[in-house]
Write an enzyme that holds these catalytic residues in place. Structure first.
Site, PDB file in Angstrom:
ATOM      1  CD  GLU A   1       7.541  26.884 -20.977  1.00  0.00           C
ATOM      2  OE1 GLU A   1       6.813  26.978 -21.899  1.00  0.00           O
ATOM      3  OE2 GLU A   1       7.299  25.764 -20.356  1.00  0.00           O
TER       4      GLU A   1
ATOM      5  CE  LYS B   1       2.536  19.196 -36.413  1.00  0.00           C
ATOM      6  NZ  LYS B   1       3.722  19.063 -36.008  1.00  0.00           N
TER       7      LYS B   1
ATOM      8  N   GLY C   1       1.916  21.452 -25.695  1.00  0.00           N
ATOM      9  CA  GLY C   1       2.900  22.466 -26.458  1.00  0.00           C
ATOM     10  C   GLY C   1       2.785  23.650 -25.646  1.00  0.00           C
TER      11      GLY C   1
ATOM     12  CB  THR D   1       0.799  26.528 -30.060  1.00  0.00           C
ATOM     13  OG1 THR D   1       1.897  27.195 -30.495  1.00  0.00           O
ATOM     14  CG2 THR D   1       0.243  25.841 -31.353  1.00  0.00           C
TER      15      THR D   1
ATOM     16  CB  CYS E   1       6.014  21.229 -19.779  1.00  0.00           C
ATOM     17  SG  CYS E   1       5.632  19.542 -19.236  1.00  0.00           S
TER      18      CYS E   1
ATOM     19  CD  GLU F   1      -1.485  17.723 -19.999  1.00  0.00           C
ATOM     20  OE1 GLU F   1      -0.463  18.047 -19.118  1.00  0.00           O
ATOM     21  OE2 GLU F   1      -2.525  17.146 -19.593  1.00  0.00           O
TER      22      GLU F   1
END
Ligand code: NAD
Length: 500
Positions: free
Chosen positions: A386, A177, A230, A234, A286, A252
Site C-alpha cells: 500500500e 482515540k 489503521g 499497527t 484504505c 480494518e
C-alpha cells in the site's frame, strides 16, 4: 467551535485541557490551526474508568429506543454545525473542502441517522432446543461493555461515526482515540454527544500518540473490545497487545485493491470511475483502487485518456471550492509516498504520467502529484504494498482467468472494482475475488447498510450494516425449564441412580 483555537480531550462529560499542548498546522498551506492537548496515560485511564462507570450505572439501563433517540439528536446537532465540521475537517486533513462539504460530513451525518433508524438489530431472539422439547431458550445480543475505538487520520469524521454510532446503539460505552494528526472533528463529536444528551462517559474522546493512548486502550483490562482501523503493521501490534486480556478485536486494515477494466466496458464511465477510485482523498483511502488491471487490447488508449483526465484536474488550495487535488495529510505520509515511488523507479518501474502541480499549489503545503507507473515485474514492492497516496500502478491482462489470478495475488483483500457491460461475467469475476467489497461498474460508494472489511491481511471483522452492529455484541444464552420433567429424569439419572 469556530472561535476555539484549543481542543482538549472529552473525559467524563467535560473538555479536559490539562496535558501536553501540540500545535496543529494545515497540510494545505502550513498555516496554524490551533492547539490540541495530548492525553497522558493517566488521563486515558481516567477516561476508561469514566466509560466503565457510565456503562454500569447508566447506559446498560438505557433502552434501545432511548439510545436511538439520542443518536437522532446527535445527527441533528451535527447537521446544524455541518459547515463548521466541513471547514475543520479540510483544515486538519488537507482534503478538498468540496469533498468535506459534499461527502465526508453529510455522509457521516447520514450514517449516524442510519443507526438511529435501522430496525434489523434485535437485542434478543427466541429459540427452541430440539433435544429438550419442554424447554425454551433466549439468545441475547448483549453489549461488550467498554469499547476502545482507535482510528486513523484519513477520514476522521467518518471513522468516528462508524465506530461510535453502532457501538453506542448496541449498548456499549466508548473511549475513542482519533489520530493525533487529525483529532478535531472527533473531539467536536464528543462535545456534541454531550450537547445531545448522552450521559457523561458514554463517549469519551482522547487523542495523543499511539504508543501512549492507543497502547493503554489496547492493554486495559477494563476494556472488553478494541475496534481498530489503521495500517496492517499497527493492527498486528494492537492484536498482540489485546491478547493479554483476551479482548475481542476487530481490525480494518490496509489494502492494495485491484480495479479490473475489461475491454467490453463503457470506457468513458470506467475512465472516470478509475480516476475517482484512486484520486479521491489523494489516494489516502484504505480501499483505493491503486492497482489498475486493464485488458491488453485497450491498455494504450485507456492510460492515454486517463492521463488527459488527470491533466484537466485543477490543483490549488484545497480550501477553494473549485480545487480537485487534495493535500497529503502529514509530512510522514508524504515522505513515505516519495520514498516508495523513488525506490520503485530505481527498481525498474516506469513512470507513465506525472501531473505538474508544484507551481500551482500553496508553497507551505504538503502535496504529491498524481502519478501513474507500470512494471512488468509484479513482485516489485510498489506493486504489492500500500502506498496510500495518488499513485496508480498499471498492469495488463489477457483474459478473465489471468485478471483473477493477478487480482488475487496479494496479501491484502479489502476491495476491488470490475468494469464490464457483461454483468453476468462481472458478477462471476466478483464472486471469485478474495475481497470484502467488490464494486461492479462503480467504486468507493459505500452504504451504512452494507458491512465492509477485509479478507486476508486487510482485517478481521466487519464495520457497518447489521453485521457491523453485531460485532459490538456478545451472545448470552438463557435456558428456561419451567419445572421437573422427563428429560430431567433421564439427565440427572446419569449421575444419580434411580432410587437414591
Ligand atoms: P496507523 O496504523 O499508523 O495508526 C492508526 C491508529 O493507531 C492511530 O490512531 C495511531 O495513533 C494508533 N496507533 C499507533 N500505534 C499504536 C499502538 N502501538 N497501539 C495502539 N494504537 C496505535 O495508521 P494511519 O497511518 O493513521 O492510517 C493509515 C492506514 O489506515 C492505512 O494503512 C489505511 O489503509 C488504513 N485504513 C484502513 C481503513 C479500513 O477501513 N480498512 C480505513 C482507513 C484507513
Amino acid at each position: 467551535m469556530a472561535n476555539s483555537k484549543k481542543w482538549g480531550n472529552i473525559i467524563g462529560g467535560k473538555e479536559d485541557l490539562e496535558g501536553d499542548n501540540h500545535i496543529l498546522t494545515s497540510p494545505a498551506d502550513g498555516s496554524e490551526i490551533g492547539e490540541v492537548v495530548y492525553a497522558s496515560k493517566a488521563k486515558v485511564e481516567t477516561a476508561i474508568d469514566s466509560s466503565a462507570a457510565a456503562f454500569e450505572n447508566k447506559w446498560l439501563h438505557t433502552s434501545l429506543r432511548d439510545r436511538k433517540s439520542l443518536l437522532q439528536k446527535l445527527a441533528h446537532r451535527v447537521m446544524e454545525r455541518s459547515d463548521e465540521y466541513a471547514n475543520l475537517e479540510s483544515l486538519n486533513t488537507g482534503k478538498t473542502i468540496r469533498q468535506s462539504m459534499l461527502m465526508d460530513i453529510p455522509l457521516g451525518i447520514e450514517h449516524i441517522r442510519y443507526f438511529a433508524e435501522e430496525n434489523e438489530f434485535r437485542e434478543s431472539r427466541k429459540i427452541s432446543h430440539p433435544e429438550y422439547p419442554d424447554t425454551t431458550g433466549e439468545i441475547q445480543f448483549a453489549p461488550m461493555g467498554v469499547v476502545g475505538a482507535i482510528a486513523p487520520w484519513n477520514v476522521p469524521f467518518l471513522m468516528a461515526v462508524w465506530k461510535t454510532a453502532p457501538a453506542l446503539l448496541a449498548g456499549n460505552t466508548v473511549v475513542l482515540k482519533p489520530s493525533h494528526f487529525t483529532p478535531l472533528t472527533a473531539l467536536e463529536l464528543g462535545k456534541d454527544a454531550l450537547y445531545a444528551g448522552f450521559p457523561p462517559g458514554a463517549l469519551n474522546v482522547v487523542t495523543g500518540s499511539g504508543d501512549v493512548v492507543g497502547d493503554t486502550i489496547a492493554k486495559s483490562r477494563k476494556i472488553s473490545m478494541v475496534s481498530f482501523t489503521g495500517s496492517t503493521t499497527t493492527g498486528k501490534r494492537v492484536m498482540s497487545a489485546a491478547s493479554a486480556s483476551v479482548k475481542k478485536v476487530t481490525l480494518e486494515l490496509g489494502g492494495k485493491s485491484p480495479n479490473i477494466v475489461f475491454a467490453d466496458c463503457d470506457i468513458d464511465h470506467a475512465l472516470k470511475g478509475v480516476l475517482f477510485g484512486l484520486y479521491l482523498n489523494s489516494g489516502q483511502l484504505c480501499e483505493s483502487g491503486s492497482r489498475l488491471l486493464v485488458q491488453s487490447s485497450i491498455k494504450e488508449e485507456f492510460v492515454s485518456r486517463l492521463s488527459k483526465l488527470l491533466e484537466a484536474m485543477k490543483a490549488g488550495n484545497p480550501m477553494d471550492m473549485t480545487t480537485d487535488v487534495s493535500a497529503i495529510s502529514n509530512r510522514k505520509q508524504l515522505d513515505k509516498i516519495t520514498t516508495m515511488v523513488n525506490e520503485g523507479i530505481a527498481g525498474g518501474a516506469t513512470l507513465l504520467y506525472r501531473k505538474e502541480i508544484q507551481a500551482i499549489v500553496p508553497s507551505g503545503g504538503l502535496y504529491y502529484p498524481p502519478t501513474i507507473i507500470s512494471s512488468p515485474n509484479l513482485g516489485l514492492e510498489i506493486l504489492q504494498e500500500e502506498i496510500f497516496g495518488p499513485v496508480l500502478s498499471v498492469v495488463e491482462f489477457r483474459d478473465e482467468k489471468e485478471a483473477i489470478e493477478i487480482a488475487n495475488k496479494s496479501d491484502y483483500g479489502l476491495a476491488a472494482g470490475v468494469w464490464s457491460k457483461d454483468i453476468e461475467k462481472a458478477k462471476r469475476v466478483a464472486s471469485t475475488l478474495m475481497a470484502g467489497t467488490i464494486w461492479i461498474n462503480e467504486y468507493h460508494l459505500l452504504s451504512a447498510a452494507a458491512p465492509r472489511g477485509g479478507f486476508k491481511q486487510s482485517g478481521v471483522g466487519r464495520e457497518l450494516g447489521l453485521e457491523g452492529i453485531l460485532e459490538y455484541t456478545q451472545t448470552r444464552h438463557i435456558f428456561v425449564n419451567k419445572g421437573f420433567n422427563d428429560q430431567d429424569t433421564v439427565a440427572y439419572g446419569l449421575v444419580i441412580a434411580e432410587g437414591e
